[in-house]
Design a protein around this motif. Sequence first.
Motif, short mmCIF file in Angstrom:
data_model
loop_
_atom_site.label_atom_id
_atom_site.label_comp_id
_atom_site.label_asym_id
_atom_site.label_seq_id
_atom_site.Cartn_x
_atom_site.Cartn_y
_atom_site.Cartn_z
N ALA A 1 0.84 -1.20 0.00
CA ALA A 1 0.00 0.00 0.00
C ALA A 1 0.87 1.25 0.00
O ALA A 1 0.61 2.21 -0.72
N ASP B 1 -7.60 -3.23 -3.59
CA ASP B 1 -7.51 -2.59 -2.27
C ASP B 1 -6.91 -1.21 -2.34
O ASP B 1 -7.26 -0.33 -1.58
N GLY B 2 -5.99 -1.04 -3.31
CA GLY B 2 -5.35 0.24 -3.43
C GLY B 2 -4.66 0.64 -2.16
O GLY B 2 -3.81 -0.06 -1.65
N LEU B 3 -5.11 1.75 -1.60
CA LEU B 3 -4.44 2.27 -0.42
C LEU B 3 -5.15 1.84 0.86
O LEU B 3 -4.79 2.26 1.94
N ILE B 4 -6.17 1.00 0.69
CA ILE B 4 -6.89 0.55 1.87
C ILE B 4 -6.09 -0.56 2.52
O ILE B 4 -5.70 -1.52 1.87
N ILE B 5 -5.82 -0.40 3.78
CA ILE B 5 -5.11 -1.45 4.48
C ILE B 5 -6.12 -2.24 5.30
O ILE B 5 -6.73 -1.72 6.22
N TRP C 1 -19.57 -0.44 -4.78
CA TRP C 1 -18.73 -1.63 -4.79
C TRP C 1 -19.54 -2.81 -5.30
O TRP C 1 -20.74 -2.87 -5.06
N ASP D 1 -4.95 10.60 5.58
CA ASP D 1 -6.04 9.70 5.96
C ASP D 1 -5.93 9.40 7.46
O ASP D 1 -5.19 8.53 7.87
N VAL E 1 -6.04 5.72 -7.55
CA VAL E 1 -5.83 4.27 -7.47
C VAL E 1 -7.09 3.57 -7.97
O VAL E 1 -7.02 2.57 -8.68
N LEU E 2 -8.23 4.13 -7.58
CA LEU E 2 -9.51 3.53 -7.97
C LEU E 2 -10.05 4.28 -9.19
O LEU E 2 -10.02 5.50 -9.24
N ASN F 1 -9.14 6.80 -2.26
CA ASN F 1 -8.57 5.98 -3.34
C ASN F 1 -8.86 6.56 -4.70
O ASN F 1 -8.04 6.50 -5.61
N SER G 1 -12.63 6.00 2.65
CA SER G 1 -11.50 5.30 2.04
C SER G 1 -11.68 5.23 0.53
O SER G 1 -10.73 5.39 -0.23
N PHE H 1 -0.77 7.90 5.63
CA PHE H 1 -1.72 6.93 6.16
C PHE H 1 -1.98 7.18 7.64
O PHE H 1 -1.25 7.89 8.31
N TYR I 1 0.96 11.34 0.25
CA TYR I 1 -0.10 10.61 0.93
C TYR I 1 0.37 10.20 2.32
O TYR I 1 1.46 9.67 2.49
#
Lengths: 419, 231
Positions: free
Chosen positions: A321, A413-417, B13, B174, B54-55, B49, B45, B89, B87
């Motif tokens: 990630a 998932d991308g950046l989702i952990i 989703w 985030d 990313v998404l 993304n 989230s 986390f 970014y």
Amino acid sequence: MILFRLTLKSLANRKATVLMTLAMLVMSNVLLLTVDRLRLDTRASFANTVSGTDLIIGARTGSLNLLLYSVFHLGNATNNISWQSYQELIAQKEIDWAIPISLGDSHRGYRVVGTDTTMFTHYRYGKKQNLAFADGEAFDGVFDVVLGAEVAKSLGYKVGDEIVVAHGVGKTSFTEHGDKPFTVTGILKATGTPIDKSLFVSLEAITAIHVDWINGVKLPGVKISAEQALTMDLQPDSITAAMIGLKSRMQIFTFQRLVNNYRAEPLTAIIPGTALAGLWQLIGLAENALIAVSVIVAITALLGMTTVILTSLNERQREMAVLRAIGLSSSKVAALLVMESGFYGVVSVIAGYLLHALSILALAPIVQEQFGINLSLSVPSLALSLTLGGFLLATFLLGLIPGIAAYKRSLADGLIIRR
Amino acid sequence: MTAISIESLIHTWPGQSHATLDIKELNINAGDTFFIHGASGSGKSTLLNILAGVLSIQSGKLEVLGQNFATMSHAQRDKFRADNIGYIFQQFNLLPYLTVMENVTLPCHASKQRERNAIEQYGSVEEAAHYGLTSLNIPKALFHTSVMRLSVGQQQRVAAARALIGNPSIIIADEPTSALDHDNIQNFMETLKQKCSEINSTLVFVSHDRTLAEFFGQSMTLPSRLQEAEQ
């Protein structure tokens, strides 16, 4: 470049797992390399022993059997050639040289070979080399003996020593020709063939030590001393086999036919190379089984490696990630895992070769002494190089499995952990 | 200039009946600090993304720094992120096998543009990292040690230094303070805002903690799906 550095640093951070995985892969490579080396060197050792001989003649028997007992001293002769037939055959015009061989006695586990001095002038081995003396000279008298290199080395004999020959070929013999000791006149240089493990005496000597024996048993009450024996007619009645060199190789088949159709007694003539090919066909089955096992071990190791990398994906999810967050694409994240897998491949092939080289160096003297096989260090055969190349390729390809898993996961998932 | 512009952005989703994310309109100006409040399950989230590229966008429109994400490929968005987005986390931002310095300079290896920015301003990537770490109160003694030896507060500040190096235009955070105690939160928020304004970056900050809104010029709340269901 950054991917390569990250791969190495990440691997360095997981030393214990990485080392165990490498050990598994390295061992499978060592197995592949060593099995192949043994196979090639066994063949080379056998081929070297008979490289200068055109034909081997013996009593009627299977060609493989004749080859094994006459030259390699494996097993025993069932029958002999009469001296008369031998004389008639070697009087033929095609004959360049002939070396008689008379077997049946031993000295402390080493075979005693009755022969004549053509052995030292005409026998050729390896790359058509003649025998050479490390010390002393050929036998001259009846009770003279010439030692192979290993016999002299392992038993600690030198020129001038006296030795006693035993009847039969076991390690320990209860019937010794103790009344007729031999004097060492020469010691041969090492050849890497069964010559090294043999003692050479004249044919007359073989007759002399058996004058008071009949059918392999010492005659009770009869005692003929060494001095008396020398006065007797010592021409042998028979010999076990003979190695023959022809004037022209073109005559091999003609002469072979002549011997096989010999009227006076049933004889066999074999071309050593052809007989060896028969041997390889037989041994080939065992060789293939060994190769199959080592290939299966390699495949198992590769699957183990893939499992290790796949398992590591879960604990490395954060790592993935973070790398995605700084802008690495999913395919680069996948490449990281393919590189890791490839790293295992490259390092294990190199380390495997080094360990193989070390073990060959360490084991060569023991194998030479126990089995008479010269283990050599050289580049892998073409087939094996292809196998190792395939192994290397497989590590990269198998890296795609965790690679694609990581690719999919990092896209989804991308950046989702996920915890 | 608008840094981020959203129009009717909807994301559902697979296998879900409701849209996880449904934003009618959102405009964030360049250089602003923007707070997005969202409870868990509010799709924050998902939003992050999408903002990071990313998404992929399912429907609606998203422009970041004037670039239409809907028309860009994955690879183009990855490169865009490397060049323009820092970014941070919630936690465990750092690669455990790299030193503090190696972690901070990582974006400059992934983006030529950020490497160039760092060199132009400070002479070298290392100098830029030194400056960033020092101004975020990381003791020099820790620069070349393993990140495993840092406290959680220090780890988050190193993460901030990494997000800021090479002056990206947008910083996305985030919940970076959720693992910090009260004093550390104050300190971290002030420093982060100050650093962003220093390099003219737009700060998009997401948290479930409404009280943090006080640090920001503008804010919005993402409706949680639970509330939606009740309505």
